[in-house]
Scaffold this motif. Structure first.
Motif, PDB file in Angstrom:
ATOM      1  N   ASN A  71      12.207  63.881 -96.282  1.00 42.11           N
ATOM      2  CA  ASN A  71      10.958  63.131 -96.332  1.00 42.11           C
ATOM      3  C   ASN A  71      10.730  62.453 -94.983  1.00 42.11           C
ATOM      4  OD1 ASN A  71      10.730  63.881 -98.978  1.00 42.11           O
ATOM      5  ND2 ASN A  71      11.681  62.014 -99.755  1.00 42.11           N
ATOM      6  N   HIS A  72       9.542  61.971 -94.772  1.00 46.13           N
ATOM      7  CA  HIS A  72       9.233  61.322 -93.502  1.00 46.13           C
ATOM      8  C   HIS A  72       8.844  59.866 -93.760  1.00 46.13           C
ATOM      9  CE1 HIS A  72       9.518  64.996 -91.216  1.00 46.13           C
ATOM     10  NE2 HIS A  72       8.771  65.604 -92.129  1.00 46.13           N
ATOM     11  N   PRO A  73       9.836  58.954 -93.751  1.00 42.33           N
ATOM     12  CA  PRO A  73       9.510  57.544 -93.965  1.00 42.33           C
ATOM     13  C   PRO A  73       8.790  56.967 -92.745  1.00 42.33           C
ATOM     14  CG  PRO A  73      11.828  57.780 -93.452  1.00 42.33           C
ATOM     15  CD  PRO A  73      11.257  59.176 -93.585  1.00 42.33           C
ATOM     16  N   ALA A  74       8.326  55.758 -92.887  1.00 41.36           N
ATOM     17  CA  ALA A  74       7.624  55.093 -91.788  1.00 41.36           C
ATOM     18  C   ALA A  74       8.554  54.945 -90.595  1.00 41.36           C
ATOM     19  CB  ALA A  74       7.138  53.724 -92.238  1.00 41.36           C
ATOM     20  N   GLY A  75       8.041  55.250 -89.414  1.00 40.21           N
ATOM     21  CA  GLY A  75       8.830  55.134 -88.195  1.00 40.21           C
ATOM     22  C   GLY A  75       9.538  56.404 -87.800  1.00 40.21           C
ATOM     23  N   THR A  76       9.344  57.502 -88.541  1.00 38.87           N
ATOM     24  CA  THR A  76      10.030  58.747 -88.232  1.00 38.87           C
ATOM     25  C   THR A  76       9.576  59.295 -86.892  1.00 38.87           C
ATOM     26  OG1 THR A  76      10.216  59.235 -90.573  1.00 38.87           O
ATOM     27  CG2 THR A  76      10.518  61.064 -89.088  1.00 38.87           C
ATOM     28  N   ASP A  77       8.287  59.242 -86.616  1.00 35.25           N
ATOM     29  CA  ASP A  77       7.797  59.780 -85.359  1.00 35.25           C
ATOM     30  C   ASP A  77       8.365  59.012 -84.169  1.00 35.25           C
ATOM     31  OD1 ASP A  77       6.444  57.559 -86.197  1.00 35.25           O
ATOM     32  OD2 ASP A  77       4.476  58.229 -85.467  1.00 35.25           O
ATOM     33  N   THR A  78       8.475  57.711 -84.282  1.00 33.54           N
ATOM     34  CA  THR A  78       9.061  56.916 -83.210  1.00 33.54           C
ATOM     35  C   THR A  78      10.543  57.241 -83.055  1.00 33.54           C
ATOM     36  OG1 THR A  78       7.510  55.165 -83.787  1.00 33.54           O
ATOM     37  CG2 THR A  78       9.340  54.558 -82.369  1.00 33.54           C
ATOM     38  N   PHE A  79      11.214  57.423 -84.174  1.00 36.44           N
ATOM     39  CA  PHE A  79      12.636  57.764 -84.148  1.00 36.44           C
ATOM     40  C   PHE A  79      12.847  59.123 -83.477  1.00 36.44           C
ATOM     41  CE2 PHE A  79      16.406  59.612 -86.280  1.00 36.44           C
ATOM     42  CZ  PHE A  79      17.348  58.702 -85.848  1.00 36.44           C
ATOM     43  N   ASP A  80      12.040  60.104 -83.842  1.00 39.02           N
ATOM     44  CA  ASP A  80      12.167  61.431 -83.237  1.00 39.02           C
ATOM     45  C   ASP A  80      11.863  61.390 -81.750  1.00 39.02           C
ATOM     46  OD1 ASP A  80      12.920  62.555 -85.638  1.00 39.02           O
ATOM     47  OD2 ASP A  80      10.864  63.152 -86.171  1.00 39.02           O
ATOM     48  N   TYR A  81      10.864  60.601 -81.346  1.00 39.10           N
ATOM     49  CA  TYR A  81      10.518  60.468 -79.933  1.00 39.10           C
ATOM     50  C   TYR A  81      11.684  59.846 -79.164  1.00 39.10           C
ATOM     51  CZ  TYR A  81       8.104  58.878 -75.738  1.00 39.10           C
ATOM     52  OH  TYR A  81       7.738  58.643 -74.447  1.00 39.10           O
ATOM     53  N   ALA A  82      12.287  58.795 -79.721  1.00 34.28           N
ATOM     54  CA  ALA A  82      13.421  58.141 -79.068  1.00 34.28           C
ATOM     55  C   ALA A  82      14.615  59.085 -78.993  1.00 34.28           C
ATOM     56  CB  ALA A  82      13.793  56.864 -79.816  1.00 34.28           C
TER      57      ALA A  82
ATOM     58  N   TRP B  80      16.413  54.079 -95.750  1.00 33.46           N
ATOM     59  CA  TRP B  80      15.571  54.791 -94.793  1.00 33.46           C
ATOM     60  C   TRP B  80      16.288  56.044 -94.297  1.00 33.46           C
ATOM     61  CZ3 TRP B  80      15.640  56.663 -89.889  1.00 33.46           C
ATOM     62  CH2 TRP B  80      14.414  56.999 -89.323  1.00 33.46           C
ATOM     63  N   LEU B  81      17.580  55.887 -94.009  1.00 29.26           N
ATOM     64  CA  LEU B  81      18.362  57.029 -93.520  1.00 29.26           C
ATOM     65  C   LEU B  81      18.457  58.120 -94.573  1.00 29.26           C
ATOM     66  CD1 LEU B  81      19.949  57.921 -91.046  1.00 29.26           C
ATOM     67  CD2 LEU B  81      21.983  56.961 -92.087  1.00 29.26           C
ATOM     68  N   TYR B  82      18.667  57.755 -95.823  1.00 31.77           N
ATOM     69  CA  TYR B  82      18.721  58.748 -96.901  1.00 31.77           C
ATOM     70  C   TYR B  82      17.382  59.475 -97.035  1.00 31.77           C
ATOM     71  CZ  TYR B  82      18.923  60.809-101.529  1.00 31.77           C
ATOM     72  OH  TYR B  82      18.853  61.692-102.567  1.00 31.77           O
TER      73      TYR B  82
END
Length: 162
Positions: free
Chosen positions: A117-128, A109-111
């Motif tokens: 690329n934008h894997p699942a959960g990217t928006d939540t990660f960016d918000y956090a 996921w980190l790679y």
């Protein structure tokens, strides 16, 4: 269309007839089609067969436990520690494998995230990440304010009435 009243349909299944001479009403139901009868017979046959098999399996299990109980009691000083060791070894391997799978998934996921690329959960990660940056900024400002306050108090104490 939705404001039009719905018509009440007939919900009766059978045909009811009333005999005024005997004061008795009788309801006759249509006979089920042959296909429904075959379905019912097939389902009943399968159900009874499975019920009999479950009874046989239960009987076999009880007989097996009756036969094996003396052996288990005789060999329990050997079997119990062996079972504990096997359980601990198996749980250790499973935990190790689970941690490895989790690490591979996290690195994958980190790679994917770092490669653009934008894997699942990217928006939540960016918000956090944004929330953490805001909190860090707030803590830094409070530390500066508290540092200035503490420095002023130190000067007041050292330059007191003496």
């Amino acid at each position: 269309m939705s404001d039009q009243p719905r018509s009440a349909g007939s919900y009766s299944y059978g045909t009811t007839t009333y005999d005024p001479n005997t004061n008795i009403s009788t309801t006759t139901y249509p006979s089920p089609p042959a296909r429904q009868t075959v379905k019912f017979i097939t389902a009943a046959t399968i159900g009874v067969t499975l019920l009999l098999l479950s009874g046989l399996i239960l009987t076999g299990t009880v007989i097996g436990l009756i036969i094996a109980t003396p052996l288990l009691v005789l060999f329990s000083p050997i079997l119990v520690p062996a079972a504990i060791v096997l359980f601990l070894a198996a749980s250790g391997f499973l935990f190790s494998g689970g941690c490895g799978v989790a690490a591979i998934a996290a690195l994958s996921w980190l790679y994917t995230y770092v490669s653009g690329n934008h894997p699942a959960g990217t928006d939540t990660f960016d918000y956090a990440k944004g929330l953490l940056a805001d909190k860090a900024r707030d803590v830094k400002e409070r530390a500066k304010d508290y540092g200035g306050y503490a420095q002023g108090r130190i000067q007041e104490v050292t330059q007191g009435p003496y």
